[in-house]
Design an enzyme around this catalytic site. Structure first.
Site, PDB file in Angstrom:
ATOM      1  N   TRP A 171       0.868  -1.161   0.000  1.00 60.84           N
ATOM      2  CA  TRP A 171       0.000   0.000   0.000  1.00 60.84           C
ATOM      3  C   TRP A 171       0.919   1.230   0.000  1.00 60.84           C
ATOM      4  O   TRP A 171       1.511   1.574   1.021  1.00 60.84           O
ATOM      5  CB  TRP A 171      -0.863   0.010   1.249  1.00 60.84           C
ATOM      6  N   ILE A 223       1.722  -3.261  -6.513  1.00 63.33           N
ATOM      7  CA  ILE A 223       1.607  -1.954  -5.872  1.00 63.33           C
ATOM      8  C   ILE A 223       0.138  -1.562  -5.772  1.00 63.33           C
ATOM      9  O   ILE A 223      -0.581  -1.571  -6.781  1.00 63.33           O
ATOM     10  CB  ILE A 223       2.363  -0.873  -6.665  1.00 63.33           C
ATOM     11  N   LYS A 224      -0.302  -1.216  -4.557  1.00 60.48           N
ATOM     12  CA  LYS A 224      -1.637  -0.658  -4.359  1.00 60.48           C
ATOM     13  C   LYS A 224      -1.492   0.849  -4.169  1.00 60.48           C
ATOM     14  O   LYS A 224      -0.763   1.301  -3.297  1.00 60.48           O
ATOM     15  CB  LYS A 224      -2.326  -1.266  -3.147  1.00 60.48           C
ATOM     16  N   GLN A 225      -2.198   1.606  -4.993  1.00 55.79           N
ATOM     17  CA  GLN A 225      -2.063   3.065  -4.952  1.00 55.79           C
ATOM     18  C   GLN A 225      -3.417   3.725  -5.176  1.00 55.79           C
ATOM     19  O   GLN A 225      -4.253   3.211  -5.925  1.00 55.79           O
ATOM     20  CB  GLN A 225      -1.078   3.531  -6.038  1.00 55.79           C
TER      21      GLN A 225
END
Length: 353
Positions: free
Chosen positions: A202, A239-241
């Site tokens: 995150w 990737i969490k964005q």
């Protein structure tokens, strides 16, 4: 279940989002999602065999998006991050941890991401039925006055013991504690890979000084892009964005280093182009970019979730990780929302911009 009308949900933005042609970073330079993504990308990396197996499980073992290269993940760590009351009072069935996992399964998700407690409480029943992503750190909100810091809530070995396919962690880039968090998470990811688990980061920004002239640049394309680049540097597999809402954080705040070409050539004001810049910072898509679904706002949730999915897919992203929009509703409505998101990625007419 009846499919939603995507154009109708997008409303006035339908043409600008569905017909947009990206002239900034061409799609030909990207590593786009595909059924062979794990073999093509991770097969040449230094990830060990056990890690490859678990990354493949995230992409292909279950759910409506299995074997497409896209993922739909249900994240429910809000009981800690936002407090259990704020998260579950709208639908108290989710105070029961098993219902969180049931929603992910019924909703056709690739995986469920939650806390040590939630997943550990039902691990023997479900760890072999849907991939677990164990969130290893959290911002607890019981300290007064409120502080914002990600602290470890368990160990990597504990996640491995409960049968997790992956671990997830948050870094508050730009915060007073970001240096410590980067080191902690980097070491955690190294051990997770050693044991054979995938890693999801995150990549969030947190700094009050990132607001300038009443504009919050914590979701600017240039700042979030750099956070993504640090994230893949410490070996996040996904990737969490948050999806970008503006641009020019570096120049507005007046810190760090950037380049005028970022704003004149590599991005435009179109949200697809801004999200593509985020993806470019994930080694041009070698590591998947999943955007978060954001808070629940009631009647507009379905339209907002579909809009986020369309932008992510057309930018070249890997999927959506949507929680509150799904679990702060009835189980039936939550499943319908998750399926609507997945329909965007299954729709061959929605192509890479």
């Amino acid at each position: 279940m009846k499919k939603v009308n995507i154009e109708e949900l997008l409303g006035k933005e339908a043409e600008s989002l569905l017909q947009h042609k990206c002239t900034t970073i061409p799609s030909s330079s990207l590593h786009l999602p595909s059924p062979t993504h794990v073999e093509d990308i991770f097969g040449i990396s230094d990830r060990n065999v056990q890690t490859l197996r678990n990354i493949e499980a995230l992409y292909s073992s279950r759910g409506r998006l299995a074997n497409t290269g896209y993922v739909s993940i249900l994240p429910v760590d809000q009981g800690i991050e936002h407090s259990a009351a704020a998260s579950f009072a709208p639908n108290p069935i989710y105070f029961d941890s098993e219902n969180i996992v049931k929603l992910a399964i019924e909703g056709g998700c690739n995986a469920v991401a939650s806390t040590f407690g939630v997943l550990g409480s039902v691990a023997r029943k479900y760890a072999h039925k849907i991939p677990f992503i164990v969130k290893i750190n959290h911002n607890e909100l019981l300290t007064y006055p409120t502080k914002y810091d990600q602290i470890m809530f368990g160990t990597i070995k504990e996640a491995w013991n409960m049968g997790a396919a992956a671990i997830g962690a948050t870094i508050y880039f730009g915060s007073d504690n970001s240096d410590r968090q980067i080191v902690e998470v980097s070491q955690a990811f190294e051990y997770a890979h050693e044991l054979g688990m995938a890693t999801v980061l995150w990549c969030y920004l947190r700094n009050n000084d990132f607001t300038k002239d009443k504009i919050n640049y914590e979701t600017s394309a240039d700042l979030t892009g750099q956070a993504n680049h640090i994230g893949v540097t410490i070996k996040a597999d996904i990737i969490k964005q948050k999806q970008p809402t503006n641009n020019g954080g570096f120049t507005a705040i007046g810190f760090g280093k950037t380049n005028p070409l970022v704003y004149s050539k590599l991005t435009t004001e179109n949200p697809i182009d801004l999200t593509r810049y985020q993806l470019a910072n994930c080694y041009m898509g070698r590591l998947g970019l999943i955007n978060s679904g954001g808070e629940s706002k009631g009647d507009s949730d379905l339209a907002e979730a579909v809009r986020t999915a369309v932008i992510n897919k057309r930018a070249g992203g890997t999927g959506l990780i949507s929680g509150r929009k799904a679990f702060q509703k009835s189980m039936k409505d939550g499943v319908a929302l998750l399926n609507a998101i997945q329909d965007v990625y299954l729709d061959a007419n929605i192509t890479i911009a």
